[in-house]
Design an enzyme around this catalytic site. Sequence first.
Site, PDB file in Angstrom:
ATOM      1  N   CYS A   1       0.768  -1.208  -0.099  1.00  0.00           N
ATOM      2  CA  CYS A   1      -0.012  -0.144   0.197  1.00  0.00           C
ATOM      3  C   CYS A   1       0.923   1.297   0.227  1.00  0.00           C
ATOM      4  CB  CYS A   1      -0.859   0.088   1.297  1.00  0.00           C
ATOM      5  SG  CYS A   1      -1.970   1.469   1.169  1.00  0.00           S
ATOM      6  N   GLY A   2       0.910   1.938  -1.061  1.00  0.00           N
ATOM      7  CA  GLY A   2       1.678   3.127  -1.191  1.00  0.00           C
ATOM      8  C   GLY A   2       1.326   4.159  -0.545  1.00  0.00           C
ATOM      9  N   HIS A   3       0.030   4.502  -0.585  1.00  0.00           N
ATOM     10  CA  HIS A   3      -0.777   5.676   0.120  1.00  0.00           C
ATOM     11  C   HIS A   3      -0.415   5.237   1.607  1.00  0.00           C
ATOM     12  CE1 HIS A   3      -4.532   3.674   1.424  1.00  0.00           C
ATOM     13  NE2 HIS A   3      -4.669   4.591   2.203  1.00  0.00           N
TER      14      HIS A   3
END
Length: 345
Positions: free
Chosen positions: A101-103
């Site tokens: 999950c980048g965010h």
Amino acid sequence: MIFKNLNWKPPKEWKVIKTIELQTGGEPLRVFTEGLPEIRGGTILEKRRYFRDNYVYIRTGLLWEPRGHADMYGAVITEPTTPDGDFGAFFLHNEGYSTMCGHGIIALTKLVLDTGFIKKEGKNPVLKIDAPPGQITAIGHRKEGIVSSVSFINVPSFVLMQNQMLEVNGIGRINFDIAFGGAFYAICEAMELGLNLDKNDFSKIIDYGKRIKNAVAGNFNVRHPFEEDLSFLYGIIFIDNPYDYNNHSRNVCVFADGEVDRSATGSGVSARAAIHFSKGELKQGEKITIESILGTTMDVEIVELTQYDQYQAVIPKVTGMASIIGQNQYYFDPEDPLKEGFILR
């Protein structure tokens, strides 16, 4: 004020879980900070598996209604599982668990540095975060002592399949690529499908995303070269021209059970970087800016090339910004018939 003398506390038999709330490019992140039971396991994947097998009620109770909603997203912070890790983390959504999950990485970096949960000096402090696809290096960029943006160096990202076609019920023939950026995505051109990547087509985006995801997952073998737990199609990314022509493009990701990412999707733009590199459209050292459904942006740059099993892979650097927006505590009354939550999609 009517409630100025309110001193009520929940009964001792109720479970209480505290959270801090953030958003990255509009995408929420609910971080569970207090009240969780023990999460066993020697690696992050083992800890995620243990949580999945024993605490499903916590995920559904905190992400689904009435405490959350169909598009809520969560994170669990753990102790590090590598010798040089600062902390570990895994991520939750309306259907289960994310591989990356980048965010979430951007938001967690903002959280731990600005709150002093982890103390690091300097204008660009570096964190080592043990995540499901491997260790992620994150850099907080400070202005006047506050993290104003975050970059992270992602795991090797690569193209699994290119120029694929499939007939999808209710849509017709689609063209797509599949790439990995911490999770596997099937990537389609929105214009070919008659989709507008804004709120006006929100319901249609969800419908098409779910149809395409189910069709691709049912007809194509999506396998990670090393990890069985990463071997599934996580989401669909629709891409189109930008609304702001200072940017490279716009994309919208549909994942889990019709969940729509409000941000530009950090692992998704990493997968896109691998595709653009394979097509000769993005070179090492070049940076592009990608819009979300809201017009918020993330930058992605290829900082390194590497061989990843049989795949030519890129190492992307993704940059975005997050905000801390609140703190909450949630109660689980044993007599509440809806204590485990419900979802309406």
